[in-house]
Write an enzyme that holds these catalytic residues in place. Structure first.
Site: not given
Ligand code: TXE
Length: 480
Positions: A174, A283, A207
Site C-alpha cells: 500500500k 526523514c 492508512g
Molecule cells: O504518515 P503516516 P503521515 C512523519 C512526518 C509526518 C508524520 C505523519 O513527521 O508529519 O510522520 O505523516 C499508512 N495501519 N513521516 O501521517 O500516517 C499511511 O496510509 C497501517 C516520516 O502522512 O505514518 C501511509 O501509507 N498503515 C516518514 C503510511 O502509513 C497505516 C515519512 C505512512 O503514513 C496506518 C512520512 C495504520 N493504522 C511521514 N495509518 C519517514 N520516516 O520518512 C497510516 N498508515
C-alpha cells in the site's frame, strides 16, 4: 481527472465496495483524480492472489527473478519522464528532483536487488569433533506487507518491494493515499517485465482502513513500514500478538554538527541541500544545525543569504528549488511550528511565511525558514517538523554538542563536518544514530544497512539486511 485502480493478480480493478477518495495536487490545491479506498475485502483478494502465486514464485530460479527485476528497472528508466511528471504532480516535489533522484533511485532499487539476490549466501558451520555440519536455509516468508509514505513515493515503495520479491515472497503493498500515482503506474511496468500475476499486489486507500487491514491480516507474516513514529508504534502494537516480523523506518530529528575545521564552502552548500531538499520532507534531512562558536556568526549570515536565494515555485518549473508541501494539513502542521518558535523566543532569521505562486494561489508553498533557537530543549528543536524549517545554534565543545545531538527521542542520521580524524571516530562512536555522514550528506550505497535507533525505528533495510528481513533463517544440522 486521473482516476486510478488497485493492481491485483496482474490486473487493474476497482475497489469491491466502490468506495473512493479524492487525490489532490499540492501545486494548486485542486482535486485531480480519485483513488480506491480499499476495504478489508480488497486486501483479502490481494492476499489470496499473493498466496496463490507464492508456491511457484518461491521456486522460480534466482536467474529468472533477477532478470525480471532488472527488466522492471530498465522499463522505469525508459519511462523516466512520465514517472517523474506523475511524481512531481502528486507530491509537489520539483520535477528536477524527481528526474534526478526519485525515479532513477527507484530503478536502481530494482536493479540492485535483482543482482543482490544472486549473491545472497547463507552460512554453514562444521561442528568439529562431533561429526556434524550445520547449514542455514534462507526461506522466503510467504505473503508480506509493504506500507510506504508520501515523501519519496516510488523511491521508498520500491525499496521494500524489490527485496521482498527478489527473495521469493509475494507482496500486498500500500502506497500512501496522498501520493498513489507512481505506484499505480508501476503495475503496468511489472506486467510488461513479465512479473507473474499475483507476485505484487497494490491496494490503495487510507492508512486507518486499508493499511490497518494489511497489518491485522493474520496470514501476512511480515510488515515493512516507513512512516510516522506514532503510526509505527500503533502498527507494532497491532502486530505484536501475531508475532509478525516488523521493520519500522520512522521519523528523525537529525543533527548537523559543524566544526570550524571543516571545508567551509562544501559544508555550506551541502547544509543548504540537507536542510531543504524535497521541502525538508525527507526523514534524513538535517533539522538541527549546531555550529562551533568561532564560525557561528559567519555561518549564520552566509547560510541565511543562500537560503534566501532558493527559488520557491511551481514543481514543474525546472528552476524551482523548493516546490509545494505535500498537503494542506501538512502545511498547517509545519506552519504551527513557526508560531511555536516565536512563543519560545526563537528568532526567525529568514522565511516563516506562506508563499503565493502566481497562477497557483491555492498551492501549499512555504518559504524556507531558518530559526535561531535560544536552547536545544525548545520544541522546534525536539519535535519532528518534516518541512522546510531548520534551527541553528552555536556550541563550544565536542562534549556539549554530543550531548545536545543525542538529547532527542529520535536517532536516524547525523551529519558531521570536520577534518579531524580522531574527533570523527570519537563522535561516530557516540552519536545515537543508525547512519552517520562525515563531510557529506545522503550519499547512499545500496549495500549499506539503513535504519534508525530509538524512536526512529526497528530493524535495518538495505543490502543483505533487507534480504535477511524478508527471509526466515532455518538451521539444518546433519550428523554424519
Ligand atoms: O504518515 P503516516 P503521515 C512523519 C512526518 C509526518 C508524520 C505523519 O513527521 O508529519 O510522520 O505523516 C499508512 N495501519 N513521516 O501521517 O500516517 C499511511 O496510509 C497501517 C516520516 O502522512 O505514518 C501511509 O501509507 N498503515 C516518514 C503510511 O502509513 C497505516 C515519512 C505512512 O503514513 C496506518 C512520512 C495504520 N493504522 C511521514 N495509518 C519517514 N520516516 O520518512 C497510516 N498508515
Amino acid at each position: 481527472m486521473t482516476n486510478i485502480q488497485n493492481y491485483i493478480n496482474g490486473q487493474y480493478v476497482n475497489p469491491i465496495q466502490d468506495n473512493w477518495i479524492d487525490n489532490s495536487c499540492p501545486a494548486n490545491g485542486e482535486v485531480y483524480g480519485q483513488i480506491p479506498n480499499s476495504s478489508k475485502e480488497d486486501v483479502e483478494t490481494a492476499y489470496i492472489a499473493a498466496k496463490t502465486a507464492f508456491p511457484s514464485w518461491s521456486q522460480t530460479t534466482l536467474d529468472e527473478r533477477s532478470r525480471i527485476l532488472i527488466k522492471i528497472s530498465e522499463l522505469l528508466e525508459a519511462n523516466l519522464q512520465r514517472f517523474a511528471e506523475a511524481e512531481s504532480k502528486d507530491n509537489g516535489k520539483p520535477i528536477s528532483l524527481a528526474k534526478a533522484v526519485d525515479i532513477p533511485r527507484a530503478a536502481s532499487n530494482f536493479r540492485f536487488f535483482g543482482n543482490a539476490i544472486t549473491q545472497f549466501a547463507s552460512e554453514s558451520h562444521e561442528s568439529i569433533g562431533q561429526n556434524a555440519i550445520n547449514f542455514t536455509l534462507r526461506q522466503p516468508i510467504g505473503v508480506v506487507g509493504c506500507i510506504s509514505p508520501w515523501n519519496l513515493p516510488l523511491y521508498l515503495f520500491s525499496w521494500k518491494i524489490a527485496p521482498a520479491i527478489a527473495s521469493g515472497n509475494c507482496v500486498v503493498a500500500k502506497p500512501s493515499e496522498v501520493t498513489p500515482m507512481t505506484a499505480f503506474l508501476l503495475g503496468e511496468i511489472c506486467n510488461e517485465a513479465g512479473l507473474p500475476k499475483g507476485v505484487l499486489n497494490i491496494v490503495h486507500g487510507l492508512g486507518s482502513s486499508t493499511g490497518q487491514a494489511i497489518v491485522e491480516h493474520p496470514d501476512i507474516k511480515a510488515i515493512s513500514f516507513t512512516g510516522g513514529t506514532e503510526t509505527g508504534a500503533h502498527i507494532a502494537r497491532v502486530a505484536a500478538p501475531m508475532f509478525k516480523k516488523l521493520s519500522l523506518e520512522l521519523g528523525g530529528k537529525n543533527p548537523n554538527i559543524i566544526f570550524a575545521d571543516c571545508d567551509y564552502d562544501d559544508m555550506l552548500e551541502t547544509t543548504v541541500r540537507s536542510s531543504f531538499a524535497n521541502q525538508g520532507q525527507i526523514c534524513l534531512c538535517g533539522s538541527r544545525t549546531f555550529v562551533e562558536a568561532s564560525i557561528y556568526e559567519t555561518f549564520k549570515s552566509d547560510f541565511v543569504e543562500k537560503v534566501k536565494a532558493l527559488k520557491v515555485g511551481h514543481p514543474s518549473d525546472e528552476h524551482t528549488n523548493i516546490g509545494a508541501l505535500v498537503s494542506k494539513p501538512h502545511l498547517k502542521k509545519v506552519m504551527q511550528y513557526i508560531d511555536i518558535a516565536k512563543e519560545e523566543n526563537g528568532t526567525i532569521l529568514c522565511g516563516g511565511n506562506k508563499v503565493t505562486v502566481e497562477g497557483y494561489e491555492n498551492g501549499y508553498y512555504l518559504e524556507p525558514t531558518v530559526i535561531e533557537v535560544p536552547t536545544d530543549e525548545c520544541r522546534v528543536n525536539q519535535e519532528e517538523i518534516f518541512g522546510p524549517i531548520v534551527t541553528i545554534m552555536p556550541f563550544n565543545t565536542e562534549d556539549e554538542v554530543l550531548e545536545m545531538a543525542n538529547k532527542v527521542k529520535y536517532g536516524l542520521s547525523a551529519t558531521l563536518w570536520t577534518n579531524n580524524l580522531k574527533r570523527t571516530m570519537r563522535m561516530s562512536n557516540q552519536l545515537q544514530a543508525g547512519i552517520v555522514w562525515v563531510n557529506t550528506w545522503m550519499m547512499r550505497d545500496l549495500r549499506t544497512p539503513f535504519g534508525g535507533v530509538k524512536a526512529s525505528g526497528v530493524g535495518r533495510e538495505g543490502g543483505f539486511e533487507a534480504l535477511r528481513f524478508f527471509t526466515e533463517a532455518k538451521n539444518v544440522c546433519i550428523k554424519y
